[in-house]
Motif scaffolding. Structure first.
Motif, PDB file in Angstrom:
ATOM      1  N   GLU A  45       1.491  12.029  -9.421  1.00  0.00           N
ATOM      2  CA  GLU A  45       0.800  13.308  -9.282  1.00  0.00           C
ATOM      3  C   GLU A  45       1.772  14.473  -9.357  1.00  0.00           C
ATOM      4  O   GLU A  45       1.504  15.491 -10.017  1.00  0.00           O
TER       5      GLU A  45
ATOM      6  N   ARG B 250       2.279   1.766  -3.395  1.00  0.00           N
ATOM      7  CA  ARG B 250       1.279   2.298  -4.320  1.00  0.00           C
ATOM      8  C   ARG B 250       1.012   3.769  -4.060  1.00  0.00           C
ATOM      9  O   ARG B 250       0.878   4.570  -4.999  1.00  0.00           O
ATOM     10  N   LYS B 251       0.932   4.161  -2.784  1.00  0.00           N
ATOM     11  CA  LYS B 251       0.748   5.577  -2.472  1.00  0.00           C
ATOM     12  C   LYS B 251       1.940   6.389  -2.959  1.00  0.00           C
ATOM     13  O   LYS B 251       1.772   7.503  -3.468  1.00  0.00           O
ATOM     14  N   LYS B 252       3.132   5.826  -2.799  1.00  0.00           N
ATOM     15  CA  LYS B 252       4.335   6.523  -3.269  1.00  0.00           C
ATOM     16  C   LYS B 252       4.281   6.730  -4.782  1.00  0.00           C
ATOM     17  O   LYS B 252       4.557   7.830  -5.272  1.00  0.00           O
ATOM     18  N   ARG B 253       3.923   5.663  -5.505  1.00  0.00           N
ATOM     19  CA  ARG B 253       3.837   5.795  -6.956  1.00  0.00           C
ATOM     20  C   ARG B 253       2.761   6.811  -7.351  1.00  0.00           C
ATOM     21  O   ARG B 253       2.953   7.595  -8.296  1.00  0.00           O
ATOM     22  N   ALA B 254       1.634   6.799  -6.620  1.00  0.00           N
ATOM     23  CA  ALA B 254       0.577   7.759  -6.929  1.00  0.00           C
ATOM     24  C   ALA B 254       1.051   9.197  -6.680  1.00  0.00           C
ATOM     25  O   ALA B 254       0.787  10.097  -7.486  1.00  0.00           O
ATOM     26  N   THR B 255       1.771   9.399  -5.551  1.00  0.00           N
ATOM     27  CA  THR B 255       2.289  10.734  -5.255  1.00  0.00           C
ATOM     28  C   THR B 255       3.302  11.181  -6.290  1.00  0.00           C
ATOM     29  O   THR B 255       3.302  12.332  -6.739  1.00  0.00           O
TER      30      THR B 255
ATOM     31  N   GLU C 143       0.824  -1.209   0.000  1.00  0.00           N
ATOM     32  CA  GLU C 143       0.000   0.000   0.000  1.00  0.00           C
ATOM     33  C   GLU C 143       0.858   1.259   0.000  1.00  0.00           C
ATOM     34  O   GLU C 143       0.568   2.225  -0.721  1.00  0.00           O
ATOM     35  N   ALA C 144       1.940   1.248   0.818  1.00  0.00           N
ATOM     36  CA  ALA C 144       2.831   2.410   0.840  1.00  0.00           C
ATOM     37  C   ALA C 144       3.505   2.623  -0.510  1.00  0.00           C
ATOM     38  O   ALA C 144       3.662   3.758  -0.971  1.00  0.00           O
TER      39      ALA C 144
END
Length: 358
Positions: free
Chosen positions: A211, A203-208, A200-201
């Motif tokens: 963005e 994926r959040k990193k890739r999303a950030t 999850e971290a």
């Protein structure tokens, strides 16, 4: 487990039940290796993809090929029956510790084949048990060289290393390991939770990151647009100024040409009959027009003493014009006289020179 083998000898049909498997080989796969032995009926028919090892008086004699074979009663007996087909063995689940000290539960499937029936019969007591134990120990040693993340990413290389290690040890047994496949890998619950949090971290990193890259690209595009707009605006202003300057230059040139033409026409008109009267009329009109515009642009006004006497103003303007005309006429006559006297002076100089020489 019991297996029944059917043999044909002449016209008779013989059925013989193979011997019972020892209790030490409890699994179904192990019983395959402990098959019961056929009786010596002089004439034997060996099935395809099987090798029967024959001993004569307790010593290895030969291996029967598939098809029709003859044995000597009492002296010869079939000691081992080996299958030459590809064999599938389930490797039991076992625990192993990875390089980063994570306990894993792992099992697999082993595919092997007997290449040398003699070595498989006399090289090892229980080939399947030996290969299974070798696969388990090899798996433990290979997992100890990898971290948890690499275990999941490098399953193919792990399988290849397993096959290579097993084949090195099983050459003396006449067995060839074809491939090894990992079935399941079980991790402790806490490790699984931490892996989920890590995923999850990530994926959040890739999303950030995506963005931020999108924001950066948008800012770059906006800056590039503003830059291009400023460049185009400056080029437009430059072209506008060039066109404006060219227009003003053409206008000044046109005004100058018009003024010169007007002056030329005025001078031609003044040289004609009644030209002075026309000039006096023009001066009077300009005087009246200038007098009507007094005190419109400024509060300070300088007026002559005889403001209302238009005739005197016209007379003064015409007197100035007349004096300028006389000055110009005098200058023209002087220049003409000078041009006329130059040959005379030159003639006098020549005559005086000749007189002196005489």
């Amino acid at each position: 487990m019991l297996r029944t083998v059917v043999y044909r000898a002449g016209s008779g049909l013989l059925k013989h039940s193979r011997q019972t498997v020892p209790a030490l080989w409890g699994s179904r796969a192990q019983q395959r290796w402990a098959s019961s032995l056929p009786m010596n009926t002089v004439v034997l028919f060996v099935p395809q993809q099987e090798a029967w090892v024959v001993e004569r008086m307790g010593r290895f004699h030969r291996i029967l090929e598939p098809g029709l074979n003859f044995l000597i009663p009492i002296l010869d007996r079939v000691k081992y029956v080996q299958s030459l087909k590809e064999i599938v063995i389930d490797v039991p689940e076992q625990s192993a510790v990875s390089l980063d000290n994570v306990t894993l539960q792992i099992d697999g499937v082993l595919y092997l084949r007997i290449l040398d029936p003699f070595k498989a019969s006399y090289g090892v007591e229980d080939p399947e048990y030996a290969v299974t134990q070798l696969a388990q120990t090899t798996m433990r040693s290979e997992l100890g060289k990898l971290t948890l993340d690499k275990v999941f990413r490098e399953r193919e290389s792990l399988n290849a290393n397993m096959v290579h290690s097993i084949n090195q040890a099983s050459d003396d047994w006449g067995i060839r390991c074809l491939r090894y496949e990992i079935k399941d890998i079980h991790v402790p619950p806490r490790v699984k939770e931490s892996m989920q949090m890590q995923v999850e971290a990530e994926r959040k990193k890739r999303a950030t990151v995506l963005e931020s890259e999108g924001t950066r690209e948008a800012a770059i595009n906006v800056a590039e647009g503003r830059k291009q707009a400023q460049i185009l605006a400056s080029e437009g202003q430059k072209a506008e100024q060039i066109n404006k300057a060219a227009g003003e230059a053409n206008a000044v040139l046109a005004k100058a040409e018009a003024k010169a033409k007007a002056i030329r026409l005025l001078s031609e008109a003044l040289t004609r009959q009644n030209g002075n009267a026309a000039a006096s009329l023009t001066v009077a009109e300009q005087y009246v027009s200038a007098f009507s515009n007094l005190a419109k642009e400024s509060n300070t006004i300088l007026l002559p003493s005889n403001t209302g006497d238009i005739s005197s103003m016209v007379t003064q303007a015409m007197a100035i014009y007349g004096s300028l005309s006389k000055t110009k006429s005098t200058a023209d006559s002087v220049s003409v006289t000078a041009e006329t006297n130059e040959p005379i002076l030159e003639g006098n100089t020549v005559s005086e020179t000749e007189t002196g020489q005489k």
